[in-house]
Design an enzyme around this catalytic site. Sequence first.
Site, mmCIF file in Angstrom:
data_model
loop_
_atom_site.group_PDB
_atom_site.id
_atom_site.type_symbol
_atom_site.label_atom_id
_atom_site.label_comp_id
_atom_site.label_asym_id
_atom_site.label_seq_id
_atom_site.Cartn_x
_atom_site.Cartn_y
_atom_site.Cartn_z
ATOM 1 N NE ARG A 117 -4.223 -1.825 1.691
ATOM 2 C CZ ARG A 117 -4.389 -2.829 2.541
ATOM 3 N NH1 ARG A 117 -3.647 -2.898 3.632
ATOM 4 N NH2 ARG A 117 -5.305 -3.729 2.316
ATOM 5 C CE LYS A 139 0.232 12.258 -17.218
ATOM 6 N NZ LYS A 139 0.218 12.521 -18.677
ATOM 7 C CD GLU A 181 8.629 14.137 -24.666
ATOM 8 O OE1 GLU A 181 7.988 15.195 -24.605
ATOM 9 O OE2 GLU A 181 8.087 13.032 -24.879
ATOM 10 C CE LYS A 220 5.649 16.563 -16.762
ATOM 11 N NZ LYS A 220 5.865 15.255 -17.303
ATOM 12 C CD GLU A 230 -2.705 14.170 -19.540
ATOM 13 O OE1 GLU A 230 -2.365 13.230 -18.811
ATOM 14 O OE2 GLU A 230 -2.435 14.248 -20.737
ATOM 15 N NE ARG A 234 0.981 15.833 -16.429
ATOM 16 C CZ ARG A 234 1.475 15.207 -15.375
ATOM 17 N NH1 ARG A 234 0.886 15.334 -14.202
ATOM 18 N NH2 ARG A 234 2.546 14.449 -15.474
ATOM 19 C CG ASN A 238 -0.969 14.739 -24.084
ATOM 20 O OD1 ASN A 238 -0.049 14.218 -23.455
ATOM 21 N ND2 ASN A 238 -2.219 14.767 -23.648
ATOM 22 C CG HIS A 241 3.328 12.975 -26.693
ATOM 23 N ND1 HIS A 241 4.020 14.124 -26.991
ATOM 24 C CD2 HIS A 241 4.111 12.280 -25.821
ATOM 25 C CE1 HIS A 241 5.163 14.143 -26.304
ATOM 26 N NE2 HIS A 241 5.236 13.032 -25.596
ATOM 27 C CG HIS A 245 1.790 7.894 -27.029
ATOM 28 N ND1 HIS A 245 0.996 8.369 -26.015
ATOM 29 C CD2 HIS A 245 3.063 8.008 -26.585
ATOM 30 C CE1 HIS A 245 1.769 8.763 -25.003
ATOM 31 N NE2 HIS A 245 3.024 8.561 -25.335
ATOM 32 C CG HIS A 260 8.719 8.828 -25.920
ATOM 33 N ND1 HIS A 260 7.417 8.420 -26.085
ATOM 34 C CD2 HIS A 260 8.649 10.085 -25.400
ATOM 35 C CE1 HIS A 260 6.600 9.361 -25.667
ATOM 36 N NE2 HIS A 260 7.325 10.389 -25.248
HETATM 37 N N1 GLY Z 1 4.693 13.321 -20.300
HETATM 38 C C1 GLY Z 1 3.511 14.067 -20.292
HETATM 39 C C2 GLY Z 1 3.015 14.359 -18.921
HETATM 40 O O1 GLY Z 1 3.693 14.165 -17.948
HETATM 41 O O2 GLY Z 1 1.898 14.797 -18.804
#
Ligand code: GLY
Length: 357
Positions: A117, A139, A181, A220, A230, A234, A238, A241, A245, A260
Site C-alpha cells: 500500500r 505519473k 521532448e 513542466k 490532466e 497538462r 501531449n 504525442h 504514441h 520515444h
Molecule cells: N509526459 C507528459 C506528462 O507528464 O503529462
Amino acid sequence: MQKEPVLLNLKSVPHLVGEGILKRAVSHFAGYSKVFVLVDENTERFCLPVFQDKLPDIHFAGLIRTKSGESNKNMQSLSDIYEQLTHFKAGRDSLLINLGGGVITDMGGFAAATFKRGMDFVNVPTTLLGQVDAAIGSKTGVDFKEYKNQVGLFADAKAVIVDIDFLNTLDKRQLRSGFAEMLKYAFIMDVPLWEIMGNRPFDMLDSDLYRMVVRCVSDKIFIVEKDLRESGMRKLLNFGHTVGHALETFFLKADRPVTHGEAVAAGMICATRISARWPDFDCRSPEFIYEMIDRNFSRLVFSEENLPEIMRLMQQDKKTKAGKLHFTLLKKIGNAMQDVVVPEEKVEESLRFYLRN
Ligand code: GLY
C-alpha cells in the site's frame, strides 16, 4: 552562463537540478530502515557506479533489477519487482530509488506506490527524456497489452534529483530522444528555449544543455502545478504525442522499435501540419519546424498501407474520447491549444504529408 544548482518545488516535492547535485542530496535518502535501488542492465552498468561514487555512504539493502526498454514496461516486470522487494523484505518504511529513464521512473514509481500500500520513492532520472519530462509530475504506471500506460496512478515522489552528470552516460540516439521532448516545450510555451535550441545539433553535450534542462524542468512544474490530473492545461504536453504514441506502438509491434523521441518528432511534424491548415491559427511558417526536426531526426520508414493500422492504434489511445481524436495544436511557436478535436481525414492527410515531404 547559468551553472548554479537550482531547487524548484512542485507542491511539496523538491526538484534539485545541477551538475553533481546528487552529492548534495544525501538527506533525501536518509531516515529509512532499508534503501533499495531499481536499475536496468544499462543503468546498473553505467549509472550505478556514478551514483555510488558520489554517495559512497549509502548502503543498498538490495538491487532491484528490471530489463530496459518500453517493451518491458509491463505487468510481468512489475510482478518481478514486487517479487524482489518481497525477497528483500522491503516495508513501508523502506525507500526505493528509481535510477534510470522514463521506463524505470514510471514503473518503479508505480511499484513503490502500490507495494504494501505504498512505500516512498525518489526519482533519479538518468536520461535527458527522464530529466525533462517523465520523472516529473507524478505519473506512474505500466503498459498493458498494446496500450501504453494503461495501468497506473498519480503518485508523488519524495524528491526528484536531476543530476546533469548522468547525461554523459548516454549515447547520441538517447540524447536526441530527450531533445524531442525539449523541443515540445519550446513549441507549446517557451520561445526563449526555441531560440536557444536554434541551430545547435541535438546530440551535443555543452554548457547550453544545462540551461535548457532547467528551463524544461521549470516549464513542466509550471504546468503540472496547475493541472496535475490532466484535465486541461497538462494536455499541452501531449503535443506530437497523439500520432507519436501510435507510431511508437506500431514500430514496437513490428519489432523495429524507435525511441520515444523519434516517434514524438514524427508526431510533431504531423501536428504542425494539421495546425498550419487549421482555421484561425497563425502557425504561418511551419517550414522552420519541419526543417529543424528533419535536421535532427531521420524520417521513420512506413508506407501508406500501414495507415489503417496506425489510425487504429490512435483510436485506442487515452487521448481519444468517444471515437474522436484529440490533439494539441500550435497557434504559433510558443503558444498552443489543447483538446482540439481533429477529424480522422486531417490526421491521415498529415501522415501522408509526412511520407511525401
Ligand atoms: N509526459 C507528459 C506528462 O507528464 O503529462
